[in-house]
Motif scaffolding. Structure first.
Motif, mmCIF file in Angstrom:
data_model
loop_
_atom_site.group_PDB
_atom_site.id
_atom_site.type_symbol
_atom_site.label_atom_id
_atom_site.label_comp_id
_atom_site.label_asym_id
_atom_site.label_seq_id
_atom_site.Cartn_x
_atom_site.Cartn_y
_atom_site.Cartn_z
ATOM 1 N N THR A 29 0.875 -1.185 0.000
ATOM 2 C CA THR A 29 0.000 0.000 0.000
ATOM 3 C C THR A 29 0.905 1.225 0.000
ATOM 4 O O THR A 29 1.031 1.928 1.002
ATOM 5 N N LEU A 30 1.524 1.473 -1.111
ATOM 6 C CA LEU A 30 2.631 2.423 -1.241
ATOM 7 C C LEU A 30 2.297 3.825 -0.752
ATOM 8 O O LEU A 30 3.087 4.463 -0.059
ATOM 9 N N GLY A 31 1.127 4.333 -1.121
ATOM 10 C CA GLY A 31 0.731 5.675 -0.707
ATOM 11 C C GLY A 31 1.750 6.714 -1.120
ATOM 12 O O GLY A 31 2.290 6.676 -2.224
ATOM 13 N N GLY A 32 2.052 7.643 -0.205
ATOM 14 C CA GLY A 32 3.029 8.693 -0.494
ATOM 15 C C GLY A 32 4.464 8.260 -0.312
ATOM 16 O O GLY A 32 5.381 9.076 -0.393
ATOM 17 N N ALA A 33 4.694 6.982 -0.047
ATOM 18 C CA ALA A 33 6.030 6.357 0.029
ATOM 19 C C ALA A 33 6.803 6.749 1.280
ATOM 20 O O ALA A 33 8.029 6.599 1.315
ATOM 21 N N GLY A 34 6.124 7.197 2.316
ATOM 22 C CA GLY A 34 6.816 7.536 3.559
ATOM 23 C C GLY A 34 7.514 6.343 4.177
ATOM 24 O O GLY A 34 8.699 6.406 4.543
ATOM 25 N N HIS A 35 6.801 5.225 4.303
ATOM 26 C CA HIS A 35 7.427 4.007 4.817
ATOM 27 C C HIS A 35 8.477 3.486 3.830
ATOM 28 O O HIS A 35 9.574 3.083 4.226
ATOM 29 N N SER A 36 8.128 3.478 2.556
ATOM 30 C CA SER A 36 9.032 2.925 1.544
ATOM 31 C C SER A 36 10.351 3.678 1.473
ATOM 32 O O SER A 36 11.410 3.082 1.243
ATOM 33 N N LEU A 37 10.293 4.982 1.650
ATOM 34 C CA LEU A 37 11.526 5.777 1.610
ATOM 35 C C LEU A 37 12.489 5.319 2.698
ATOM 36 O O LEU A 37 13.692 5.166 2.447
ATOM 37 N N GLU A 38 11.983 5.074 3.877
ATOM 38 C CA GLU A 38 12.844 4.634 4.977
ATOM 39 C C GLU A 38 13.338 3.198 4.761
ATOM 40 O O GLU A 38 14.425 2.840 5.197
ATOM 41 N N ILE A 39 12.517 2.393 4.090
ATOM 42 C CA ILE A 39 12.962 1.032 3.763
ATOM 43 C C ILE A 39 14.119 1.079 2.770
ATOM 44 O O ILE A 39 15.175 0.469 2.975
ATOM 45 N N VAL A 40 13.915 1.807 1.680
ATOM 46 C CA VAL A 40 14.905 1.800 0.596
ATOM 47 C C VAL A 40 16.222 2.459 1.025
ATOM 48 O O VAL A 40 17.303 2.099 0.532
ATOM 49 N N GLY A 46 19.655 -4.532 -2.062
ATOM 50 C CA GLY A 46 18.288 -5.024 -1.999
ATOM 51 C C GLY A 46 17.362 -4.340 -2.986
ATOM 52 O O GLY A 46 17.780 -3.521 -3.814
ATOM 53 N N LYS A 47 16.085 -4.676 -2.877
ATOM 54 C CA LYS A 47 15.083 -4.191 -3.831
ATOM 55 C C LYS A 47 13.788 -3.881 -3.089
ATOM 56 O O LYS A 47 13.416 -4.586 -2.142
ATOM 57 N N LEU A 48 13.111 -2.841 -3.531
ATOM 58 C CA LEU A 48 11.793 -2.497 -3.002
ATOM 59 C C LEU A 48 10.774 -2.555 -4.127
ATOM 60 O O LEU A 48 10.956 -1.922 -5.174
ATOM 61 N N ILE A 49 9.709 -3.305 -3.920
ATOM 62 C CA ILE A 49 8.584 -3.324 -4.864
ATOM 63 C C ILE A 49 7.435 -2.577 -4.211
ATOM 64 O O ILE A 49 6.975 -2.952 -3.127
ATOM 65 N N GLY A 50 6.983 -1.518 -4.840
ATOM 66 C CA GLY A 50 5.875 -0.724 -4.320
ATOM 67 C C GLY A 50 4.619 -0.960 -5.143
ATOM 68 O O GLY A 50 4.641 -0.821 -6.370
ATOM 69 N N ILE A 51 3.529 -1.310 -4.468
ATOM 70 C CA ILE A 51 2.254 -1.587 -5.138
ATOM 71 C C ILE A 51 1.202 -0.608 -4.628
ATOM 72 O O ILE A 51 1.080 -0.400 -3.420
ATOM 73 N N ASP A 52 0.454 -0.021 -5.530
ATOM 74 C CA ASP A 52 -0.694 0.795 -5.116
ATOM 75 C C ASP A 52 -1.706 0.826 -6.245
ATOM 76 O O ASP A 52 -1.332 0.838 -7.421
ATOM 77 N N GLN A 53 -2.994 0.845 -5.862
ATOM 78 C CA GLN A 53 -4.047 0.923 -6.873
ATOM 79 C C GLN A 53 -4.413 2.365 -7.202
ATOM 80 O O GLN A 53 -5.183 2.614 -8.125
ATOM 81 N N ASP A 54 -3.852 3.322 -6.446
ATOM 82 C CA ASP A 54 -4.145 4.735 -6.646
ATOM 83 C C ASP A 54 -3.060 5.350 -7.530
ATOM 84 O O ASP A 54 -1.892 5.427 -7.134
ATOM 85 N N LEU A 55 -3.442 5.789 -8.716
ATOM 86 C CA LEU A 55 -2.470 6.352 -9.659
ATOM 87 C C LEU A 55 -1.827 7.628 -9.124
ATOM 88 O O LEU A 55 -0.654 7.893 -9.389
ATOM 89 N N GLU A 70 17.237 2.771 -9.058
ATOM 90 C CA GLU A 70 17.831 1.478 -9.378
ATOM 91 C C GLU A 70 17.412 0.388 -8.386
ATOM 92 O O GLU A 70 17.613 -0.797 -8.643
ATOM 93 N N LYS A 71 16.814 0.800 -7.266
ATOM 94 C CA LYS A 71 16.440 -0.164 -6.228
ATOM 95 C C LYS A 71 14.936 -0.388 -6.124
ATOM 96 O O LYS A 71 14.494 -1.167 -5.288
ATOM 97 N N ILE A 72 14.149 0.289 -6.960
ATOM 98 C CA ILE A 72 12.697 0.223 -6.792
ATOM 99 C C ILE A 72 11.991 -0.252 -8.062
ATOM 100 O O ILE A 72 12.508 -0.140 -9.167
ATOM 101 N N ASN A 73 10.810 -0.786 -7.843
ATOM 102 C CA ASN A 73 9.923 -1.164 -8.945
ATOM 103 C C ASN A 73 8.508 -0.844 -8.491
ATOM 104 O O ASN A 73 7.996 -1.473 -7.569
ATOM 105 N N LEU A 74 7.886 0.169 -9.097
ATOM 106 C CA LEU A 74 6.561 0.620 -8.688
ATOM 107 C C LEU A 74 5.512 0.101 -9.666
ATOM 108 O O LEU A 74 5.673 0.227 -10.886
ATOM 109 N N ILE A 75 4.422 -0.449 -9.121
ATOM 110 C CA ILE A 75 3.450 -1.158 -9.948
ATOM 111 C C ILE A 75 2.035 -0.758 -9.577
ATOM 112 O O ILE A 75 1.673 -0.729 -8.396
ATOM 113 N N HIS A 76 1.233 -0.465 -10.601
ATOM 114 C CA HIS A 76 -0.185 -0.138 -10.394
ATOM 115 C C HIS A 76 -0.977 -1.433 -10.304
ATOM 116 O O HIS A 76 -1.203 -2.125 -11.294
ATOM 117 N N SER A 77 -1.379 -1.773 -9.086
ATOM 118 C CA SER A 77 -2.150 -2.981 -8.864
ATOM 119 C C SER A 77 -2.707 -2.944 -7.447
ATOM 120 O O SER A 77 -2.466 -2.011 -6.689
#
Length: 310
Positions: A29-40, A46-55, A70-77
């Protein structure tokens, strides 16, 4: 409108994921990527895959995470499709999965999305704007009994029957097209004394309709076991919920996956071959501190539960 969302329980999430610098992590649930930023930030190879249904969320997240492309892959789903998402990018297993459930601050505050009972907007409530099914369909097309059922079940609203009756009566005169039109109907349905009690009178009904539109509880219930199956040994599943129905699903699913045997107790020996799949890290949910609640009141109802794959 600028996409703004305060990440709830941020430090607790990062600690709970037990991040390895060469691990693969999914923010479902990627959202504004606040959590993901701290992960990456903590990943080396390593690699971060971000999924969100909200464009809109994906657009914002791509900007926030741009220095780490280079460490992320963002996907609409939707995270319910996590198996297919990982298959498509040839990743068999991951080291951690995060879900931060519910509606984001941006979705509540954006006038056109229709999530808020305080702003006039079209009856929408779609987290995925490409979906054809919206709150308008629920309010204007569902039979009275079905409306009552979802308002009672998903909103835990004791006035569900009256609210459903008033909605049906109103839409026979003309369609209910906007959020404030719906709020007006709800206020008429709830007796004045009850309207004065605590929360906004439309809060529970709006929650129920939003959950129905986005299939939130259905998706959560059918996804937890799948996500555990996708974890490497020692991988963590970290889930933040915001109301009792979500939290109950997570707690019960964790308990189910923790069990070694599900045979009836009167059987002399186990015949189910069920094996424990997880260790439950949080016997009681982690909740926000007083300081976090004061700085971000929307975090008040958050509960964090963590499981680790055996």
């Amino acid at each position: 409108m600028e996409f703004h969302h305060v990440s709830v329980l941020l430090n607790e999430v990062i600690e709970g994921l037990n991040i390895k610098e060469n691990g693969i992590y999914v923010d479902g649930t990627l959202g504004g990527a606040g959590h993901s930023l701290e992960i990456v930030k903590r990943l080396k190879d390593g690699k971060l895959i971000g999924i969100d249904q909200d464009l809109d969320a994906l657009e914002k997240a791509s900007k926030v995470l741009e220095p780490y492309q280079e460490k992320i892959n963002l996907i609409h789903s939707n995270y319910e499709n996590i198996q297919q998402v990982l298959d498509d990018i040839n990743i068999p297993k991951v080291d951690g999965i995060l879900l931060d459930l519910g509606v984001s601050s941006y979705q509540l505050d954006e006038n056109t999305r229709g999530f808020s009972y305080n702003k006039d907007a079209p009856l929408d409530m779609r987290m995925d704007s490409t979906s054809e099914f919206s709150a308008w369909d629920v309010v204007n097309k569902y039979p009275k009994e079905e409306l009552e059922g979802i308002i009672f079940k998903y909103g835990e609203e004791r006035w569900a029957k009256r609210i459903a009756e008033f909605i049906v009566n109103e839409r026979e005169i003309k369609p209910i097209n906007s959020t404030l039109e719906l709020v007006s109907v709800i206020k008429k349905a709830i007796p004045k004394k009850a309207r004065m009690e605590g929360h906004h009178p439309a809060k529970k009904t709006f929650q129920a309709i939003r959950i129905e539109v986005n299939r939130e509880l259905e998706v959560l219930e059918c996804s937890i076991e799948n996500m555990v199956n996708l974890l490497n040994s020692g991988g963590r599943l970290v889930i933040i919920t915001f109301h009792s129905l979500e939290d109950r699903i997570v707690k019960d699913k964790y308990k189910e996956l923790y069990k070694d045997c599900i045979c009836p107790p009167d059987l002399p020996q186990c015949i189910c071959d069920k094996k424990r799949e997880i260790e439950i890290i949080t016997r009681k949910p982690i909740v926000p501190s007083i300081d976090e609640i004061e700085s971000n009141p929307r975090s008040r109802s958050a509960k964090l539960r963590i499981a680790e794959k055996l």
